[in-house]
Design an enzyme around this catalytic site. Structure first.
Site: not given
Ligand code: ZN
Length: 205
Positions: A65, A70, A124-125, A166-167, A170
């Site tokens: 995701g 990001q 998380c990236l 999660h997204e 963000h």
């Molecule tokens: Zn993330």
């Protein structure tokens, strides 16, 4: 969102995609990650191009995701791609059989959440190397605009429901660490400082 390689082996083989469409990832410390996303009025070519670049970036980074913040964009757009082997329950049945991956969600809104919750580890990236157990609703109803400008709503369960929560966090400027107990955050603070330093160096080049 990202899965822990130790817990979820076998999905990190790379994609063979050209690097050209990859956008630079924003790491913890980048102000972009704390911004609240702007709603998309209409899906145009620019939005479609961003979605396509985000899918490439997510796949190249082995994520499941990714939110627009990001990659430094400030619109309410996220992409999710759950590999089929992680969309299966204990009996082997698909958890979200009707949904085709990847999903591109524009202006996503969680319209309903189950009272039942589940705790599982998330990565998380934007926080490389950090994995945190987080409690999330087991099932959610999500409303969003599709790439074809169509209002859509879907019911999601399992890892997909977790990834979308999660997204959507963000897009509201909420990060993985905001879900962590204070003590755990303190224990992680040297690593978080290190990430902030990397982010500030990236910003100055
Ligand atoms: Zn993330």
């Amino acid at each position: 969102m990202q899965l822990n390689r130790g817990t979820f082996p076998g999905m990190f083989g790379g994609t063979g995609l050209p690097e050209a469409m990859k956008r630079p990832l924003q790491i913890y410390g980048s102000p972009s990650l704390r911004r609240k996303a702007r709603r998309v009025a209409e899906v145009d070519r620019e939005v479609r191009k961003l979605a396509s670049d985000m899918l490439d970036t997510m796949h190249l980074e082995n994520g499941i995701g990714l939110a627009a913040e990001q990659v430094g964009a400030d619109i309410a757009l996220c992409v999710v791609d759950i590999p089929p082997q992680y969309d299966r329950g204990p009996s082997g049945r698909r958890i979200n059989p009707g949904l085709r991956m990847p999903l591109v969600l524009i202006n996503p809104r969680i319209a309903d959440s189950s009272a039942q919750t589940v705790v599982a580890e998330e990565g998380c990236l934007s926080f490389p190397g950090i994995y945190v157990p987080i409690r999330r609703a087991a099932e959610i109803k999500v409303q969003y605009l599709s790439l074809e400008n169509e209002p859509t709503d879907i019911l999601c369960r399992g890892l997909l429901a977790r990834a979308i929560q999660h997204e959507v966090d963000h897009l509201d400027g909420i990060l993985l660490i905001d879900h962590m107990p204070v003590l755990r955050r303190l224990l992680l603070s040297p690593r978080l400082l290190q990430l902030k330093r990397i982010a500030s160096q990236d910003g100055s080049t």
